[in-house]
Write a protein that holds these residues in place. Sequence first.
Motif, PDB file in Angstrom:
ATOM      1  N   HIS A  41       6.745  -7.612  -2.083  1.00 35.04           N
ATOM      2  CA  HIS A  41       7.621  -6.804  -1.066  1.00 35.04           C
ATOM      3  C   HIS A  41       7.572  -7.286   0.177  1.00 35.04           C
ATOM      4  O   HIS A  41       8.355  -7.478   0.938  1.00 35.04           O
ATOM      5  CB  HIS A  41       7.274  -5.459  -1.242  1.00 35.04           C
ATOM      6  N   LYS A  69       5.012   0.749   5.470  1.00 37.19           N
ATOM      7  CA  LYS A  69       6.042   0.694   6.251  1.00 37.19           C
ATOM      8  C   LYS A  69       5.680   0.140   7.682  1.00 37.19           C
ATOM      9  O   LYS A  69       6.506  -0.530   8.299  1.00 37.19           O
ATOM     10  CB  LYS A  69       6.941   2.140   6.312  1.00 37.19           C
ATOM     11  N   ILE A  70       4.643   0.895   8.263  1.00 35.94           N
ATOM     12  CA  ILE A  70       4.090   0.255   9.348  1.00 35.94           C
ATOM     13  C   ILE A  70       3.740  -1.407   9.404  1.00 35.94           C
ATOM     14  O   ILE A  70       4.085  -2.043  10.333  1.00 35.94           O
ATOM     15  CB  ILE A  70       2.779   1.190   9.838  1.00 35.94           C
ATOM     16  N   TYR A 125       3.513  -4.516  -3.487  1.00 45.11           N
ATOM     17  CA  TYR A 125       3.724  -4.478  -1.989  1.00 45.11           C
ATOM     18  C   TYR A 125       3.388  -5.821  -1.308  1.00 45.11           C
ATOM     19  O   TYR A 125       4.010  -6.334  -0.405  1.00 45.11           O
ATOM     20  CB  TYR A 125       2.903  -3.339  -1.413  1.00 45.11           C
ATOM     21  N   ARG A 139       5.308   1.358  -2.126  1.00 42.26           N
ATOM     22  CA  ARG A 139       6.177   0.760  -1.020  1.00 42.26           C
ATOM     23  C   ARG A 139       6.707   1.677  -0.125  1.00 42.26           C
ATOM     24  O   ARG A 139       7.441   1.304   0.868  1.00 42.26           O
ATOM     25  CB  ARG A 139       7.233  -0.385  -1.863  1.00 42.26           C
ATOM     26  N   PHE A 140       6.544   3.151  -0.332  1.00 46.34           N
ATOM     27  CA  PHE A 140       7.223   3.971   0.454  1.00 46.34           C
ATOM     28  C   PHE A 140       6.032   4.826   1.145  1.00 46.34           C
ATOM     29  O   PHE A 140       6.014   5.506   1.796  1.00 46.34           O
ATOM     30  CB  PHE A 140       7.692   5.123  -0.483  1.00 46.34           C
ATOM     31  N   HIS A 141       4.872   4.096   1.031  1.00 51.60           N
ATOM     32  CA  HIS A 141       3.607   4.785   1.732  1.00 51.60           C
ATOM     33  C   HIS A 141       3.870   4.333   3.221  1.00 51.60           C
ATOM     34  O   HIS A 141       4.384   3.210   3.660  1.00 51.60           O
ATOM     35  CB  HIS A 141       2.312   3.940   1.064  1.00 51.60           C
ATOM     36  N   PRO A 142       3.582   5.088   4.022  1.00 52.19           N
ATOM     37  CA  PRO A 142       3.534   4.867   5.398  1.00 52.19           C
ATOM     38  C   PRO A 142       2.893   3.770   5.847  1.00 52.19           C
ATOM     39  O   PRO A 142       3.264   2.890   6.976  1.00 52.19           O
ATOM     40  CB  PRO A 142       3.163   6.236   6.238  1.00 52.19           C
ATOM     41  N   SER A 200      15.605   1.032  -1.799  1.00 51.97           N
ATOM     42  CA  SER A 200      14.223   0.292  -1.661  1.00 51.97           C
ATOM     43  C   SER A 200      13.616   0.390  -2.977  1.00 51.97           C
ATOM     44  O   SER A 200      12.447   0.152  -3.038  1.00 51.97           O
ATOM     45  CB  SER A 200      13.367   0.864  -0.519  1.00 51.97           C
ATOM     46  N   ASP A 238      10.455  11.036  -1.383  1.00 48.87           N
ATOM     47  CA  ASP A 238      11.219   9.768  -0.414  1.00 48.87           C
ATOM     48  C   ASP A 238      11.599   8.728  -1.727  1.00 48.87           C
ATOM     49  O   ASP A 238      12.902   8.605  -1.595  1.00 48.87           O
ATOM     50  CB  ASP A 238      10.277   8.851   0.287  1.00 48.87           C
ATOM     51  N   LYS A 296       5.072  -3.656   7.597  1.00 46.83           N
ATOM     52  CA  LYS A 296       6.150  -4.458   7.410  1.00 46.83           C
ATOM     53  C   LYS A 296       7.015  -4.535   8.823  1.00 46.83           C
ATOM     54  O   LYS A 296       7.506  -5.540   9.292  1.00 46.83           O
ATOM     55  CB  LYS A 296       7.243  -3.931   6.451  1.00 46.83           C
ATOM     56  N   LYS A 297       7.074  -3.518   9.481  1.00 46.66           N
ATOM     57  CA  LYS A 297       7.649  -3.331  10.897  1.00 46.66           C
ATOM     58  C   LYS A 297       6.767  -4.190  11.903  1.00 46.66           C
ATOM     59  O   LYS A 297       7.677  -4.776  12.824  1.00 46.66           O
ATOM     60  CB  LYS A 297       7.566  -1.941  11.361  1.00 46.66           C
TER      61      LYS A 297
END
Length: 332
Positions: A183, A124-125, A180, A118-121, A303, A286, A127-128
């Motif tokens: 998530h 994150k992209i 994920y 869930r901390f993988h870039p 997180s 992270d 989710k954004k």
Amino acid sequence: MNILIIGCGSIGERYTKYLIKKYKVFLYDVDKKKIQKLVKKYKINSVESLELVNKLKIDGAIICTPPNSHVQLALKIINSCKNILIEKPISNNLYLKKKLIKFIKKNHTNVYVSCNLRFHPAIKIIKKNLVKLGKIFFVRSHYGNYLPSMRKNKDYTKIYCANKKLGGGVLLDGVHEIDYLVHLFGKIKSAKSAVVKKISNLKINTEDYCEIILNQNNNIRTNLHLNYLRQNKLRGCEIVGKKGMLYWQSEGKNPEICNVWIKKNNRKVKRIFSNIKINNDKIYKDFLSQFLSLIIKKNNKNSLLDYNEAFYHLKIVEKLKLISRTTKAINI
């Protein structure tokens, strides 16, 4: 700050390398040869018995042993340590949930589980950018890796992934994907079908192949595919919504080549993230920094995957295995 690492395998050594730069680290493992190897390599201290932990004033502990031992080890130190990080999955036994939660509440212990994906870039992209797709219709998530090549210079038949009693199998090992998906898209309401089987001639007693159809929040249909058979590691996700789609693909390991694309309505496909050498060390650091922040600043806003969510994931795994065992194929 004093940190105890339980388990001196590859993951335990990775945590050791990160932590010794700033903190005092103690090691424990039932395999004394593994302890001695890391103690000699990194010139740090070891613990002969977990019964001695209360004398060390441990601020945080990290459990990175096979899944079948996670809860038992946590229970041994829970009276002496207020902050515990457990490697995924939290356990392979759902019946241990009540016992662990009883002691967590009694001792007011912070217990989290390491689901670093869930901390993988890419996550994150995604989710954004999810909001740009409008209503989500369906998701296709996949992960494949060749089990005999997963641990460099190690006999694959001797790692926990290959052993059912230790908590192995691609479904429980692949709980990253379940994490994920929850998530990003919310709770899993039901499972339409699940095939959880061993289909190869690998020398393992666990499943190496899963094909699953889920129903998530807002009636999102999710297809999850997992296998231990793909010769080159591949992971990714396709998300299709009313206003467009997102597609993520990560291939290989060391280096991991990662790309995320978006297509909105009738516009051209646009690459919104690309990295030909994903830094997995940074991903570990992270989520580890969030755990350490929890200890130092007593900051509960993070997180990290908490124990309740982790047991929910384990419940999903158990239900999917049950569906696979009890559902019969229809001849056509």
